[in-house]
Motif scaffolding. Structure first.
Motif, PDB file in Angstrom:
ATOM      1  N   THR A 144       0.811  -1.184   0.011  1.00  0.00           N
ATOM      2  CA  THR A 144      -0.120   0.255  -0.061  1.00  0.00           C
ATOM      3  C   THR A 144       0.686   1.253  -0.095  1.00  0.00           C
ATOM      4  N   VAL A 145       1.746   1.183   0.891  1.00  0.00           N
ATOM      5  CA  VAL A 145       2.936   2.443   0.856  1.00  0.00           C
ATOM      6  C   VAL A 145       3.481   2.558  -0.588  1.00  0.00           C
ATOM      7  N   ASN A 146       4.054   1.387  -1.101  1.00  0.00           N
ATOM      8  CA  ASN A 146       4.401   1.397  -2.417  1.00  0.00           C
ATOM      9  C   ASN A 146       3.674   2.057  -3.356  1.00  0.00           C
ATOM     10  N   ASP A 147       2.244   1.567  -3.366  1.00  0.00           N
ATOM     11  CA  ASP A 147       1.282   2.345  -4.601  1.00  0.00           C
ATOM     12  C   ASP A 147       0.971   3.733  -4.211  1.00  0.00           C
ATOM     13  N   ILE A 148       0.957   4.070  -2.957  1.00  0.00           N
ATOM     14  CA  ILE A 148       0.502   5.539  -2.792  1.00  0.00           C
ATOM     15  C   ILE A 148       2.010   6.429  -3.267  1.00  0.00           C
ATOM     16  N   ALA A 149       3.214   5.805  -2.977  1.00  0.00           N
ATOM     17  CA  ALA A 149       4.403   6.649  -3.380  1.00  0.00           C
ATOM     18  C   ALA A 149       4.477   6.395  -4.818  1.00  0.00           C
ATOM     19  N   ASP A 150       4.038   5.672  -5.758  1.00  0.00           N
ATOM     20  CA  ASP A 150       4.431   5.449  -7.073  1.00  0.00           C
ATOM     21  C   ASP A 150       2.936   5.640  -8.009  1.00  0.00           C
ATOM     22  N   ARG A 151       2.179   6.235  -7.369  1.00  0.00           N
ATOM     23  CA  ARG A 151       0.754   6.363  -8.141  1.00  0.00           C
ATOM     24  C   ARG A 151       1.049   7.169  -9.384  1.00  0.00           C
ATOM     25  N   LYS A 152       1.937   8.111  -9.396  1.00  0.00           N
ATOM     26  CA  LYS A 152       2.110   9.027 -10.666  1.00  0.00           C
ATOM     27  C   LYS A 152       3.064   8.183 -11.534  1.00  0.00           C
ATOM     28  N   PHE A 153       3.755   7.085 -11.160  1.00  0.00           N
ATOM     29  CA  PHE A 153       4.483   6.393 -12.073  1.00  0.00           C
ATOM     30  C   PHE A 153       3.772   5.223 -12.571  1.00  0.00           C
ATOM     31  N   ASP A 154       3.055   4.488 -11.769  1.00  0.00           N
ATOM     32  CA  ASP A 154       2.527   3.309 -12.115  1.00  0.00           C
ATOM     33  C   ASP A 154       1.622   3.380 -13.446  1.00  0.00           C
ATOM     34  N   GLY A 155       0.964   4.532 -13.539  1.00  0.00           N
ATOM     35  CA  GLY A 155       0.232   4.757 -14.745  1.00  0.00           C
ATOM     36  C   GLY A 155       0.864   4.509 -16.223  1.00  0.00           C
ATOM     37  N   HIS A 156       2.012   4.831 -15.962  1.00  0.00           N
ATOM     38  CA  HIS A 156       2.992   4.887 -17.257  1.00  0.00           C
ATOM     39  C   HIS A 156       3.849   3.551 -17.361  1.00  0.00           C
ATOM     40  N   VAL A 157       3.509   2.537 -16.565  1.00  0.00           N
ATOM     41  CA  VAL A 157       4.455   1.348 -16.742  1.00  0.00           C
ATOM     42  C   VAL A 157       3.538   0.174 -16.915  1.00  0.00           C
ATOM     43  N   PHE A 187      -2.860  -0.980 -13.919  1.00  0.00           N
ATOM     44  CA  PHE A 187      -4.154  -1.154 -13.882  1.00  0.00           C
ATOM     45  C   PHE A 187      -4.199  -1.055 -12.283  1.00  0.00           C
ATOM     46  N   ARG A 188      -3.127  -0.748 -11.550  1.00  0.00           N
ATOM     47  CA  ARG A 188      -3.333  -0.698  -9.947  1.00  0.00           C
ATOM     48  C   ARG A 188      -4.339   0.450  -9.691  1.00  0.00           C
ATOM     49  N   PRO A 189      -5.036   0.090  -8.537  1.00  0.00           N
ATOM     50  CA  PRO A 189      -6.066   0.848  -8.021  1.00  0.00           C
ATOM     51  C   PRO A 189      -5.749   2.578  -8.022  1.00  0.00           C
ATOM     52  N   LEU A 190      -4.599   2.976  -7.307  1.00  0.00           N
ATOM     53  CA  LEU A 190      -4.383   4.256  -7.426  1.00  0.00           C
ATOM     54  C   LEU A 190      -4.043   4.872  -8.823  1.00  0.00           C
ATOM     55  N   ALA A 191      -3.300   4.092  -9.548  1.00  0.00           N
ATOM     56  CA  ALA A 191      -2.878   4.441 -10.863  1.00  0.00           C
ATOM     57  C   ALA A 191      -4.136   4.817 -11.801  1.00  0.00           C
ATOM     58  N   SER A 192      -4.810   4.055 -11.776  1.00  0.00           N
ATOM     59  CA  SER A 192      -6.298   3.939 -12.512  1.00  0.00           C
ATOM     60  C   SER A 192      -7.260   4.652 -12.009  1.00  0.00           C
ATOM     61  N   GLY A 193      -7.117   5.273 -10.902  1.00  0.00           N
ATOM     62  CA  GLY A 193      -8.385   6.215 -10.351  1.00  0.00           C
ATOM     63  C   GLY A 193      -9.239   5.438  -9.672  1.00  0.00           C
ATOM     64  N   GLN A 194      -9.130   4.196  -9.383  1.00  0.00           N
ATOM     65  CA  GLN A 194     -10.466   3.544  -8.810  1.00  0.00           C
ATOM     66  C   GLN A 194     -10.579   4.098  -7.484  1.00  0.00           C
ATOM     67  N   VAL A 209      11.600  -6.731 -16.219  1.00  0.00           N
ATOM     68  CA  VAL A 209      10.194  -6.612 -16.643  1.00  0.00           C
ATOM     69  C   VAL A 209       9.794  -5.164 -17.077  1.00  0.00           C
ATOM     70  N   ASP A 210      10.337  -4.182 -16.109  1.00  0.00           N
ATOM     71  CA  ASP A 210       9.843  -2.931 -16.318  1.00  0.00           C
ATOM     72  C   ASP A 210      11.217  -2.281 -16.525  1.00  0.00           C
ATOM     73  N   VAL A 211      12.281  -2.759 -17.110  1.00  0.00           N
ATOM     74  CA  VAL A 211      13.422  -1.727 -17.303  1.00  0.00           C
ATOM     75  C   VAL A 211      13.532  -0.772 -18.427  1.00  0.00           C
ATOM     76  N   ARG A 212      12.546  -1.199 -19.671  1.00  0.00           N
ATOM     77  CA  ARG A 212      12.437  -0.015 -20.542  1.00  0.00           C
ATOM     78  C   ARG A 212      11.456   1.179 -19.587  1.00  0.00           C
ATOM     79  N   ASP A 213      10.483   0.856 -19.083  1.00  0.00           N
ATOM     80  CA  ASP A 213       9.540   1.930 -18.796  1.00  0.00           C
ATOM     81  C   ASP A 213      10.167   2.776 -17.544  1.00  0.00           C
ATOM     82  N   ASP A 214      10.985   2.031 -16.788  1.00  0.00           N
ATOM     83  CA  ASP A 214      11.783   2.597 -15.693  1.00  0.00           C
ATOM     84  C   ASP A 214      12.710   3.773 -16.277  1.00  0.00           C
TER      85      ASP A 214
END
Length: 304
Positions: free
Chosen positions: A81-94, A99-106, A206-211
């Motif tokens: 949960t801490v990780n998703d809160i901190a990364d919410r602005k990045f996750d939507g671009h990876v 599709f994670r809840p914070l990244a997708s605005g659920q 798996v994420d190296v290009r996006d990172d």
């Protein structure tokens, strides 16, 4: 089509049991806690169980087994949960995390923070069933839990911080069962950190290009084309640390056989690794559940 663009790289599979069986209000929180993706829970539990077995010199007390299993589940969920809160602005671009809840605005940050408070409160309630020394050891992990999500912004070694936090239950197991953390137990924990650096680097490929595009750091980016050799090195360090650490805590001959099996399994993983194929790397990451099973089994065999 590039392998990086494959839609099945997402770690959330829409239409799974969460979507089919749970009320819509519960779905985001189930995914926030990673209950739909339990691999991380197993990777936390098995080293903890191995430490409980070693410290108990046999099958652990059922009360300890229950408390530490529930604690591992709650703290892993809180860390996610801490990780998703901190990364919410990045996750939507990876690709993997879009599709994670914070990244997708659920759900929004306030709801996620309230959920985090509930997770931490439940985890804290377990401390009342532990010794004062173990409570102190448990509290010491909190800075790692909260600093890990920020590490990828300033260091190439977030996997090391995650490994230290993920496997903290190993130290707590020893402190609870025998009232101290011997040198061999500390070496077992360091071996688990090396193991996590290895398998989490496989995951990071798996994420190296996006990172790279987002300016984030990881061991996968640091190792680059030398990743296979570096991961193999950390797996070798894992087996060495677990072998010596097991000897120091009194494991018997069957434990050695278990270490040989683990060494063969990690060698197979390294041989199969293909830095250019994220879908293969993800399957190899999942294969480390078996590594955890083998560690717990070796620990039990070593007490015979």
């Amino acid at each position: 089509m590039s392998a990086y663009a494959r839609p099945d790289l997402s770690d959330i599979k829409l239409g799974d049991w969460v979507d089919r069986r749970l009320p819509s209000a519960l779905r985001p929180y189930t995914r926030l806690a990673r209950l739909d993706r339990p691999v991380g829970i197993w990777l936390t539990l098995f080293p903890c169980w191995a430490a409980l077995i070693q410290a108990s010199q046999g099958f652990p007390d059922l009360r300890h087994l229950f408390i530490f299993s529930l604690g591992a589940l709650l703290m892993r969920s809180a860390g996610s949960t801490v990780n998703d809160i901190a990364d919410r602005k990045f996750d939507g671009h990876v690709e993997r995390t879009r599709f994670r809840p914070l990244a997708s605005g659920q759900i929004g940050v306030p709801q996620a923070l309230m959920f985090l408070v509930a997770e931490l409160a439940l985890a804290a309630s377990l401390l009342f069933f532990l010794t004062p020394y173990t409570r102190l050891v448990a509290i010491c992990v909190l800075p790692l839990v909260f600093v890990y999500p920020l590490c990828k912004r300033f260091t190439y070694w977030p996997q090391a911080v995650l490994g230290a936090a993920f496997n903290w239950g190993m130290l707590m197991a020893w402190s609870e069962v025998i009232g101290k953390i011997p040198a061999g137990a500390l070496l077992m924990w360091l071996g688990a950190i090396a193991w996590q650096i290895g398998y989490d680097t496989v995951y990071a490929y798996v994420d190296v290009r996006d990172d790279r595009r987002l300016g984030l750091k990881s061991t996968a980016i640091l190792f680059g084309k030398h990743g296979k050799a570096c991961i193999g090195l950390f797996y070798a360090m894992t087996v060495a640390a677990w072998s010596v650490g097991g000897w120091m805590v009194g494991m018997s001959l069957p434990y050695v056989i278990g270490m040989l099996v683990i060494a063969a399994h990690l060698c197979w993983q390294t041989w199969r690794l293909d830095l250019s194929r994220p879908e293969v790397n993800y399957r190899l990451f999942l294969a480390n559940i078996l590594t955890g099973v083998l560690l717990a089994a070796a620990a039990f065999a070593g007490t015979l």
